[in-house]
Design a protein around this motif. Structure first.
Motif, PDB file in Angstrom:
ATOM      1  N   VAL A  61      46.318  43.057  49.064  1.00  9.81           N
ATOM      2  CA  VAL A  61      46.267  42.345  47.862  1.00  9.81           C
ATOM      3  C   VAL A  61      44.712  41.183  47.938  1.00  9.81           C
ATOM      4  CG1 VAL A  61      47.253  40.630  46.210  1.00  9.81           C
ATOM      5  CG2 VAL A  61      48.439  42.214  47.138  1.00  9.81           C
TER       6      VAL A  61
ATOM      7  N   LYS B  75      42.842  38.426  45.968  1.00 13.65           N
ATOM      8  CA  LYS B  75      42.736  37.515  44.866  1.00 13.65           C
ATOM      9  C   LYS B  75      41.253  36.833  44.998  1.00 13.65           C
ATOM     10  CE  LYS B  75      47.517  36.171  44.486  1.00 13.65           C
ATOM     11  NZ  LYS B  75      48.584  34.803  44.620  1.00 13.65           N
TER      12      LYS B  75
ATOM     13  N   ARG C 247      37.931  34.907  44.597  1.00 12.97           N
ATOM     14  CA  ARG C 247      37.694  33.522  44.365  1.00 12.97           C
ATOM     15  C   ARG C 247      36.207  33.152  44.249  1.00 12.97           C
ATOM     16  NH1 ARG C 247      41.916  32.032  41.837  1.00 12.97           N
ATOM     17  NH2 ARG C 247      43.817  31.755  43.055  1.00 12.97           N
TER      18      ARG C 247
ATOM     19  N   THR D  96      43.485  39.533  40.313  1.00 10.97           N
ATOM     20  CA  THR D  96      44.263  39.790  41.427  1.00 10.97           C
ATOM     21  C   THR D  96      44.118  41.376  41.430  1.00 10.97           C
ATOM     22  OG1 THR D  96      45.868  38.160  41.523  1.00 10.97           O
ATOM     23  CG2 THR D  96      46.208  39.685  42.688  1.00 10.97           C
TER      24      THR D  96
ATOM     25  N   GLU E 280      43.835  35.760  35.668  1.00  8.90           N
ATOM     26  CA  GLU E 280      44.090  34.068  35.376  1.00  8.90           C
ATOM     27  C   GLU E 280      43.364  33.704  33.679  1.00  8.90           C
ATOM     28  OE1 GLU E 280      42.761  31.617  38.456  1.00  8.90           O
ATOM     29  OE2 GLU E 280      43.921  32.446  40.069  1.00  8.90           O
TER      30      GLU E 280
ATOM     31  N   SER F 155      39.628  32.377  33.582  1.00 10.89           N
ATOM     32  CA  SER F 155      38.549  32.735  34.711  1.00 10.89           C
ATOM     33  C   SER F 155      37.460  33.243  34.096  1.00 10.89           C
ATOM     34  CB  SER F 155      39.522  33.430  35.596  1.00 10.89           C
ATOM     35  OG  SER F 155      39.923  34.612  35.226  1.00 10.89           O
TER      36      SER F 155
ATOM     37  N   LYS G  65      44.957  43.681  32.891  1.00 16.14           N
ATOM     38  CA  LYS G  65      45.828  44.043  33.630  1.00 16.14           C
ATOM     39  C   LYS G  65      45.657  45.376  33.731  1.00 16.14           C
ATOM     40  CE  LYS G  65      50.692  43.493  34.887  1.00 16.14           C
ATOM     41  NZ  LYS G  65      52.119  42.957  34.485  1.00 16.14           N
TER      42      LYS G  65
ATOM     43  N   THR H 131      40.327  47.712  48.057  1.00 13.43           N
ATOM     44  CA  THR H 131      39.974  46.182  48.012  1.00 13.43           C
ATOM     45  C   THR H 131      38.990  45.696  49.240  1.00 13.43           C
ATOM     46  OG1 THR H 131      41.963  45.602  49.210  1.00 13.43           O
ATOM     47  CG2 THR H 131      42.280  45.757  47.033  1.00 13.43           C
TER      48      THR H 131
END
Length: 489
Positions: free
Chosen positions: A391, A393, A395, A404, A431, A434, A443, A458
């Protein structure tokens, strides 16, 4: 949470309607008063006395099992925020929204009010997931006014159900879970919950329809419709039959004003039972069987071409390699008509019936191949996690900030209800507000390439986004369509 005109809440109505005429009576047989008919028979009231019969005995059995659920999300605030809160209180005379349970300005809280049903003597309570979504503190108030803290033991957003466990329960009254497959349109039902926080309320109506699919509050669209009104605070409450059994959890209403128009929806007991059994076995995630095939509705043209007298069942559109569907011999173009002899009219009905089968054993699918009907046996099991999710996330200041991301696999595809490639990176959450949200990522999107470079994992995406670029050319797969966009750095 459903958006208008569909709104979450719970069921209530005082509309009294008669059930359909009893099918047990023959044309020549003398009519039997409803009061003398066995409980499983259905009959219309034939006298004023029968119309004045009371539901009180059923309420006395069922009401102690229905609880009020008070959920909150409390977070500590910084000293600077604390000082600003105190400034606003002193100089503007405001008791600012968001104070914590203690009333201290150093706490910020969100609150939610709903209902729930005790379904096991150990203190398990079923409610709607949207009642406790994003909450970290939950209290349960019983009908006798006792209050308990509760632990969230299972959340299942795909069904909009959640299971709580009362801490140190004593003398709780679980409600038996009924069989929603045996209720019929016209049956009397009662709704018990806490509308608008006024306290436990009992209302009554009939089952208006079954297998409603266009409700939008969960992935499994197969709702009981009732004319009992749903209002805020009733979400998670009980839809009860005349034997005091739980046949549904009240979830949503169809409304253009926010109030009830007598069109309410409840999650059927069959789905509730599957979620409760997972919680009772100690599971925190509901695992469902994976077919590995994409299905679609049968159109009138398709129905005519395969010899069906009307559009029904689901058409197998594609299959994944090494999936249970492929191994069972299912083929593209097959029409699935039944799951273990239960008819399926459309993809929503098929998804519901198949999800109830569990992850062990087999299921028999009745199919139409060409013009020949046959049965194939499919091995049940969860979708495999063929590689770690890893996973991520994001930033960093890139178009993906606030998203995500996970590595694709059949398990991820099953959760997202999407056909995903064996290698790739899928978006599982974005989010609100964002950069990723403003860039339009959703999604279920699969990131295919960044500036022409493939993104199989990822870790590759993280590596490609570590350096600042003037322009970002991003290619994604969205529902089978490849889209490419360019973003400024």
């Amino acid at each position: 949470m459903p958006t208008s005109p569909l709104l979450p809440a719970g069921l209530v109505s005082v509309l009294l309607l008669a059930a359909a005429p009893a099918l047990a009576q023959t044309a020549n047989a003398p009519e039997k008063p409803a009061s003398e008919a066995p409980m499983h028979e259905r009959a219309v009231p034939l006298s004023k006395g029968e119309i004045q019969l009371s539901f009180a005995p059923v309420v006395k059995r069922a009401a102690p099992s229905v609880v009020n659920v008070y959920a909150s999300h409390v977070e500590k605030r910084s000293a600077r925020s604390n000082a600003m809160e105190e400034f606003m209180r002193r100089f503007f005379g405001e008791d600012r929204p968001g104070r914590g349970p203690s009333g201290m300005p150093g706490e910020r809280a969100q609150r939610s009010l709903g209902s729930g049903v005790i379904v096991d003597a150990s203190g398990l309570v079923i409610t709607n997931n949207h009642v406790i979504e994003n909450m970290n503190e939950v209290k349960v108030a019983l009908a006798d006014k006792r209050e308990f803290e509760a632990q969230i033991v299972l959340r299942d957003p795909r069904t909009d159900l959640a299971v709580l466990k009362i801490k140190s329960p004593a003398d709780v009254a679980p409600m038996p879970i009924g069989d929603s497959d045996h209720i019929e349109v016209g049956d009397f039902v009662m709704a018990i919950g806490n509308p608008f926080g006024v306290g436990q309320t009992v209302t009554q109506g009939i089952v208006s329809a079954l297998a409603r699919t266009q409700v939008g509050s969960s992935d499994y669209q197969f709702f009981i419709q009732t004319d009992a009104a749903i209002n805020p605070g009733n979400s998670g409450g009980a839809l009860v039959d005349l034997r005091g059994r739980l046949v549904g959890v009240n979830t949503a209403i169809y409304s253009q004003s926010g109030g009830s128009h007598g069109i309410g929806f409840a999650i059927p007991a069959s789905m509730i039972r599957a979620v409760v059994e997972t919680a009772k076995s100690g599971g925190s995630v509901v695992r469902r069987p994976w077919l590995g095939a994409r299905v679609q509705s049968v159109t009138a043209d398709i129905a005519e071409s395969v010899g069906l007298d009307r559009p029904t069942g689901v058409l197998v559109a594609s299959m994944q390699a090494k999936s249970p569907a492929e191994e069972a011999g299912l083929k593209r173009g097959d029409v699935i008509l039944t799951v273990d002899d239960q008819s399926v009219a459309d993809p929503d009905a098929f998804g519901y019936r198949y999800a109830l089968k569990g992850i062990t054993g087999t299921a028999n699918l009745g199919i139409l191949r060409g013009s020949k009907r046959q049965t194939i046996q499919v091995k049940l099991g969860p979708a495999p996690e063929t590689r770690p999710r890893d996973v991520l996330k994001v930033r960093s200041r890139t178009p993906f900030a606030g998203a995500t991301l996970v590595n694709t696999s059949p398990a991820v595809g099953e959760e997202l209800q999407a056909d995903l490639p064996d290698e790739g990176v899928a978006v599982t959450a974005v989010e609100e507000g964002s950069l990723a949200n403003r860039a339009g990522f959703r999604k279920g999107d699969v990131i295919l390439a960044i500036n022409g470079m493939p993104v199989p994992s990822t870790k590759d995406l993280e590596r490609l986004t570590q350096r600042s670029l003037g322009l970002w050319e991003v290619s994604i797969n969205r529902g089978g369509e490849v889209l490419t966009s360019v973003f400024g750095g």
